[in-house]
Write a protein that holds these residues in place. Structure first.
Motif, PDB file in Angstrom:
ATOM      1  N   VAL A  52      19.662 -36.252  15.671  1.00  0.00           N
ATOM      2  CA  VAL A  52      19.380 -34.411  15.100  1.00  0.00           C
ATOM      3  C   VAL A  52      19.400 -35.214  13.071  1.00  0.00           C
ATOM      4  O   VAL A  52      18.705 -34.201  12.081  1.00  0.00           O
ATOM      5  CB  VAL A  52      20.135 -33.909  15.391  1.00  0.00           C
ATOM      6  CG1 VAL A  52      20.591 -33.102  14.561  1.00  0.00           C
ATOM      7  CG2 VAL A  52      20.134 -33.416  17.012  1.00  0.00           C
ATOM      8  N   ALA A  53      20.929 -35.859  12.926  1.00  0.00           N
ATOM      9  CA  ALA A  53      21.099 -35.956  11.453  1.00  0.00           C
ATOM     10  C   ALA A  53      19.701 -36.085  10.658  1.00  0.00           C
ATOM     11  O   ALA A  53      19.296 -36.328   9.628  1.00  0.00           O
ATOM     12  CB  ALA A  53      21.729 -37.009  11.157  1.00  0.00           C
ATOM     13  N   ARG A  54      19.429 -37.345  11.162  1.00  0.00           N
ATOM     14  CA  ARG A  54      17.652 -37.628  10.810  1.00  0.00           C
ATOM     15  C   ARG A  54      16.372 -37.070  10.920  1.00  0.00           C
ATOM     16  O   ARG A  54      15.779 -37.464   9.679  1.00  0.00           O
ATOM     17  CB  ARG A  54      17.582 -39.335  10.913  1.00  0.00           C
ATOM     18  CG  ARG A  54      16.603 -40.397  10.570  1.00  0.00           C
ATOM     19  CD  ARG A  54      16.262 -41.742  11.206  1.00  0.00           C
ATOM     20  NE  ARG A  54      17.464 -42.355  10.372  1.00  0.00           N
ATOM     21  CZ  ARG A  54      17.944 -43.883  11.010  1.00  0.00           C
ATOM     22  NH1 ARG A  54      16.757 -44.451  11.787  1.00  0.00           N
ATOM     23  NH2 ARG A  54      18.471 -44.237  10.520  1.00  0.00           N
ATOM     24  N   LEU A  55      16.494 -36.810  11.325  1.00  0.00           N
ATOM     25  CA  LEU A  55      15.448 -36.013  12.230  1.00  0.00           C
ATOM     26  C   LEU A  55      15.509 -34.482  10.840  1.00  0.00           C
ATOM     27  O   LEU A  55      14.264 -34.021  10.412  1.00  0.00           O
ATOM     28  CB  LEU A  55      14.907 -35.382  13.284  1.00  0.00           C
ATOM     29  CG  LEU A  55      14.144 -34.017  13.576  1.00  0.00           C
ATOM     30  CD1 LEU A  55      12.753 -35.186  13.900  1.00  0.00           C
ATOM     31  CD2 LEU A  55      14.426 -34.120  14.985  1.00  0.00           C
ATOM     32  N   ASN A  56      16.350 -33.941  10.592  1.00  0.00           N
ATOM     33  CA  ASN A  56      16.539 -32.490   9.966  1.00  0.00           C
ATOM     34  C   ASN A  56      16.582 -32.863   8.517  1.00  0.00           C
ATOM     35  O   ASN A  56      15.729 -32.299   8.125  1.00  0.00           O
ATOM     36  CB  ASN A  56      18.434 -32.208  10.153  1.00  0.00           C
ATOM     37  CG  ASN A  56      18.677 -31.050   9.787  1.00  0.00           C
ATOM     38  OD1 ASN A  56      17.524 -29.668  10.106  1.00  0.00           O
ATOM     39  ND2 ASN A  56      19.119 -30.806   8.945  1.00  0.00           N
ATOM     40  N   ILE A  57      16.506 -34.439   8.448  1.00  0.00           N
ATOM     41  CA  ILE A  57      16.181 -34.368   6.922  1.00  0.00           C
ATOM     42  C   ILE A  57      14.664 -33.897   6.581  1.00  0.00           C
ATOM     43  O   ILE A  57      13.892 -33.550   5.950  1.00  0.00           O
ATOM     44  CB  ILE A  57      16.403 -35.954   6.493  1.00  0.00           C
ATOM     45  CG1 ILE A  57      17.820 -36.305   5.991  1.00  0.00           C
ATOM     46  CG2 ILE A  57      15.212 -36.074   4.983  1.00  0.00           C
ATOM     47  CD1 ILE A  57      17.751 -37.588   6.259  1.00  0.00           C
ATOM     48  N   PHE A  58      13.345 -34.516   7.367  1.00  0.00           N
ATOM     49  CA  PHE A  58      11.979 -33.636   7.455  1.00  0.00           C
ATOM     50  C   PHE A  58      12.195 -32.517   7.591  1.00  0.00           C
ATOM     51  O   PHE A  58      10.322 -32.325   6.802  1.00  0.00           O
ATOM     52  CB  PHE A  58      11.679 -34.539   8.311  1.00  0.00           C
ATOM     53  CG  PHE A  58      11.225 -36.527   8.682  1.00  0.00           C
ATOM     54  CD1 PHE A  58      10.348 -36.584   7.687  1.00  0.00           C
ATOM     55  CD2 PHE A  58      12.369 -37.268   8.374  1.00  0.00           C
ATOM     56  CE1 PHE A  58      10.496 -37.913   7.413  1.00  0.00           C
ATOM     57  CE2 PHE A  58      12.416 -38.787   8.445  1.00  0.00           C
ATOM     58  CZ  PHE A  58      11.314 -39.049   7.850  1.00  0.00           C
ATOM     59  N   ASN A  59      12.723 -31.674   7.618  1.00  0.00           N
ATOM     60  CA  ASN A  59      12.821 -30.075   7.331  1.00  0.00           C
ATOM     61  C   ASN A  59      13.138 -30.317   6.233  1.00  0.00           C
ATOM     62  O   ASN A  59      11.865 -29.516   6.135  1.00  0.00           O
ATOM     63  CB  ASN A  59      14.210 -29.766   8.421  1.00  0.00           C
ATOM     64  CG  ASN A  59      14.427 -28.012   7.646  1.00  0.00           C
ATOM     65  OD1 ASN A  59      13.256 -27.404   6.500  1.00  0.00           O
ATOM     66  ND2 ASN A  59      15.410 -27.463   8.368  1.00  0.00           N
ATOM     67  N   TYR A  60      13.359 -30.392   5.427  1.00  0.00           N
ATOM     68  CA  TYR A  60      13.804 -29.953   3.932  1.00  0.00           C
ATOM     69  C   TYR A  60      12.414 -30.907   3.396  1.00  0.00           C
ATOM     70  O   TYR A  60      11.968 -30.521   2.053  1.00  0.00           O
ATOM     71  CB  TYR A  60      15.211 -30.500   3.584  1.00  0.00           C
ATOM     72  CG  TYR A  60      16.078 -30.317   4.220  1.00  0.00           C
ATOM     73  CD1 TYR A  60      16.293 -29.179   4.209  1.00  0.00           C
ATOM     74  CD2 TYR A  60      17.005 -31.227   4.667  1.00  0.00           C
ATOM     75  CE1 TYR A  60      17.354 -28.570   4.838  1.00  0.00           C
ATOM     76  CE2 TYR A  60      17.879 -30.269   5.257  1.00  0.00           C
ATOM     77  CZ  TYR A  60      18.364 -29.148   5.032  1.00  0.00           C
ATOM     78  OH  TYR A  60      19.369 -28.584   6.079  1.00  0.00           O
ATOM     79  N   VAL A  61      11.804 -32.239   3.677  1.00  0.00           N
ATOM     80  CA  VAL A  61      10.746 -33.193   3.464  1.00  0.00           C
ATOM     81  C   VAL A  61       9.333 -31.748   3.510  1.00  0.00           C
ATOM     82  O   VAL A  61       8.967 -31.663   2.544  1.00  0.00           O
ATOM     83  CB  VAL A  61      10.389 -34.346   3.969  1.00  0.00           C
ATOM     84  CG1 VAL A  61       8.886 -34.551   3.732  1.00  0.00           C
ATOM     85  CG2 VAL A  61      11.800 -34.826   3.819  1.00  0.00           C
ATOM     86  N   GLY A  62       9.482 -31.228   4.718  1.00  0.00           N
ATOM     87  CA  GLY A  62       8.341 -29.974   4.881  1.00  0.00           C
ATOM     88  C   GLY A  62       8.125 -28.982   4.335  1.00  0.00           C
ATOM     89  O   GLY A  62       6.815 -29.071   3.560  1.00  0.00           O
ATOM     90  N   PHE A  63       9.601 -28.892   3.594  1.00  0.00           N
ATOM     91  CA  PHE A  63       9.972 -27.506   2.732  1.00  0.00           C
ATOM     92  C   PHE A  63       9.106 -27.303   1.158  1.00  0.00           C
ATOM     93  O   PHE A  63       9.084 -27.130   0.667  1.00  0.00           O
ATOM     94  CB  PHE A  63      11.596 -26.878   3.246  1.00  0.00           C
ATOM     95  CG  PHE A  63      11.108 -25.366   2.179  1.00  0.00           C
ATOM     96  CD1 PHE A  63      10.852 -24.423   3.283  1.00  0.00           C
ATOM     97  CD2 PHE A  63      12.058 -25.335   0.848  1.00  0.00           C
ATOM     98  CE1 PHE A  63      11.121 -23.158   2.515  1.00  0.00           C
ATOM     99  CE2 PHE A  63      11.880 -24.368   0.532  1.00  0.00           C
ATOM    100  CZ  PHE A  63      11.695 -23.431   1.020  1.00  0.00           C
ATOM    101  N   LEU A  64       9.579 -29.129   1.062  1.00  0.00           N
ATOM    102  CA  LEU A  64       9.508 -29.406  -0.186  1.00  0.00           C
ATOM    103  C   LEU A  64       7.442 -29.293  -0.963  1.00  0.00           C
ATOM    104  O   LEU A  64       7.575 -29.025  -1.690  1.00  0.00           O
ATOM    105  CB  LEU A  64      10.417 -30.413  -0.770  1.00  0.00           C
ATOM    106  CG  LEU A  64      11.453 -29.907  -1.313  1.00  0.00           C
ATOM    107  CD1 LEU A  64      12.555 -31.837  -1.432  1.00  0.00           C
ATOM    108  CD2 LEU A  64      11.764 -29.979  -2.729  1.00  0.00           C
ATOM    109  N   VAL A  65       7.005 -30.108   0.357  1.00  0.00           N
ATOM    110  CA  VAL A  65       5.992 -30.407  -0.214  1.00  0.00           C
ATOM    111  C   VAL A  65       5.300 -29.272   0.327  1.00  0.00           C
ATOM    112  O   VAL A  65       4.012 -29.313  -0.520  1.00  0.00           O
ATOM    113  CB  VAL A  65       5.661 -31.459   1.377  1.00  0.00           C
ATOM    114  CG1 VAL A  65       3.882 -31.545   1.269  1.00  0.00           C
ATOM    115  CG2 VAL A  65       6.552 -33.164   0.701  1.00  0.00           C
ATOM    116  N   GLY A  66       5.435 -29.144   1.634  1.00  0.00           N
ATOM    117  CA  GLY A  66       4.524 -27.154   1.800  1.00  0.00           C
ATOM    118  C   GLY A  66       3.743 -26.797   1.187  1.00  0.00           C
ATOM    119  O   GLY A  66       2.663 -26.735   0.131  1.00  0.00           O
ATOM    120  N   SER A  67       4.521 -26.125  -0.276  1.00  0.00           N
ATOM    121  CA  SER A  67       4.246 -24.932  -1.096  1.00  0.00           C
ATOM    122  C   SER A  67       3.422 -25.899  -2.006  1.00  0.00           C
ATOM    123  O   SER A  67       2.187 -24.979  -2.767  1.00  0.00           O
ATOM    124  CB  SER A  67       5.355 -24.598  -1.666  1.00  0.00           C
ATOM    125  OG  SER A  67       5.099 -23.742  -2.599  1.00  0.00           O
TER     126      SER A  67
END
Length: 415
Positions: free
Chosen positions: A347-362
């Motif tokens: 879960v901790a490793r997966l959670n990082i991609f939450n922020y990756v997507g947020f950074l890339v999306g906009s």
């Protein structure tokens, strides 16, 4: 593995969920809701923060990017920390830090003060998000049925409350400190009291779940499909958060007031979808729900891209909320099922991609919009969400005890 009912002193009948788990579920839902309030209060008052500290338009993106970057660092640190302490301990300390950092951001006047406040907020949010979802995965496993979407529904509800409070603060021209202080004064003692009932459903479970921290590693190759799904879902979410108002006003010709509606509609439909999503998972299984959500979200992006006017565009954003809302909670749950012996690390490793997507999306939508068209830019997250269909089999599990006919009986569950 011992039945979840046996975690409450061994007195709960088989198939039942004891009071310890019910209290733990309620206290964790409170934490998700409080986090939704805090996050919404920060992101919806960014213009006020910029004015209060004199942050230039050129410097603002650096401040905004720093929060998810530091959140990723906090998530990585939490993944290592839970090898020594339980996620509930991390959550008990991280959530007050988030609330105090929010208050600090509203109280200062110097640039260094907001930099420190946002830095603490980012690190604490990463630890908070990771530990909350670790506990959610563990509780769902103890319940033996899907409850993860309910936790994220609490976050969505908190986001609506926080956005409404932010609107009221802006409407009455309140300072950030005056806006934030009553909220922190209410939420801080509430989450501290609620933390007394944190539980992960592991007590007495020496087998499969009890060894979650001591289990085998998490091969990144096996987790990668879920990481991509998480990233794509947050690219879609960031597109709505950052571009819906501009798109409706500049591309579809809506008024300034109407342009504020799509995000609110998106948040409401996200709440509604998550509130009933667990029922769908129990009836049809996680993989089917994720496939349906992905198709619905892709249809939403297609409607937005081809909308002839503002009202059709809002219909598209409504579909987006109903579709995207189920993907993230089920991705965390799938990671827990995939690595039952090391779910915290997964879960901790997966959670990082939450922020990756947020950074890339906009920026992704902005670059495509400037180079081609903003209608065309909406097709990019549509395609990425459709890729989720390729990985939908990662959400299925023969050993899952909920969904697809595998749900454990709930003869005495009132939680």
């Amino acid at each position: 593995m011992t039945d979840a009912g046996m975690t409450d002193g061994g007195m709960t009948p088989p198939g039942a969920v004891g009071p310890g788990l019910r209290y733990g579920r309620a206290s964790l839902a409170l934490s998700f809701g409080a986090q939704g309030v805090a996050f919404a209060l920060l992101v919806t008052r960014i213009p006020a923060l910029q004015d209060q500290y004199g942050i230039s338009d050129g410097l603002l993106p650096a401040f905004l990017a720093a929060v998810p970057v530091l959140a990723g660092v906090g998530s990585v640190f939490t993944g290592k920390l839970v090898g020594r302490v339980r996620p509930g301990v991390v959550l008990r300390w991280a959530q007050p830090l988030v609330l105090l950092a929010l208050l600090g951001a509203g109280a200062g006047r110097e640039m260094w003060q907001v930099a420190v406040a946002l830095g603490v907020f980012g690190l604490a949010v990463g630890a908070l998000d990771a530990s909350m979802n670790m506990m959610g995965v563990s509780l769902q496993r103890a319940y033996g049925r899907s409850i993860m979407l309910g936790f994220h529904a609490a976050f969505s509800f908190g986001g609506i409350v926080g956005a409404s409070l932010a609107w009221a603060g802006a409407r009455w021209d309140l300072s950030l400190f005056v806006s934030y202080l009553p909220v922190v004064a209410v939420l801080l003692p509430a989450v501290l009291v609620g933390s007394r009932w944190y539980t992960e459903g592991r007590e007495g479970e020496e087998g499969e779940v009890g060894g979650a921290r001591a289990g085998g590693g998490v091969p990144f190759g096996l987790l990668l499909p879920l990481c991509l799904v998480m990233c794509f879902a947050y690219i879609g979410d960031a597109t709505v958060s950052n571009w819906s108002a501009k798109y409706l006003q500049d591309v579809l010709g809506s008024s300034e007031q109407l342009a504020t509606v799509p995000y609110n509609v998106y948040m409401v439909t996200t709440l509604l979808g998550r509130a009933v999503g667990d029922l769908g998972v129990r009836r049809f299984g996680a993989a089917a729900v994720v496939r349906g959500g992905s198709l619905l979200a892709a249809c939403g992006f297609a409607v937005v891209a081809g909308a002839p006017g503002a009202w059709v565009g809002m219909l598209g954003f409504t579909l987006l909320g109903l579709g995207l809302c189920v993907i993230v909670p089920q991705t965390f749950a799938a990671a827990g099922r995939m690595f039952p012996g090391n779910s915290d690390a997964a879960v901790a490793r997966l959670n990082i991609f939450n922020y990756v997507g947020f950074l890339v999306g906009s920026p992704l939508v902005g670059v495509v919009g400037d180079a081609w068209s903003y209608r065309g830019a909406m097709l990019v997250p549509m395609v990425l969400v459709l890729v989720t269909l390729v990985y939908a089999r990662s959400f299925a599990s023969e050993t899952a005890r909920y969904g697809g006919g595998h749900e454990r009986p709930r003869t005495a569950d009132v939680g």
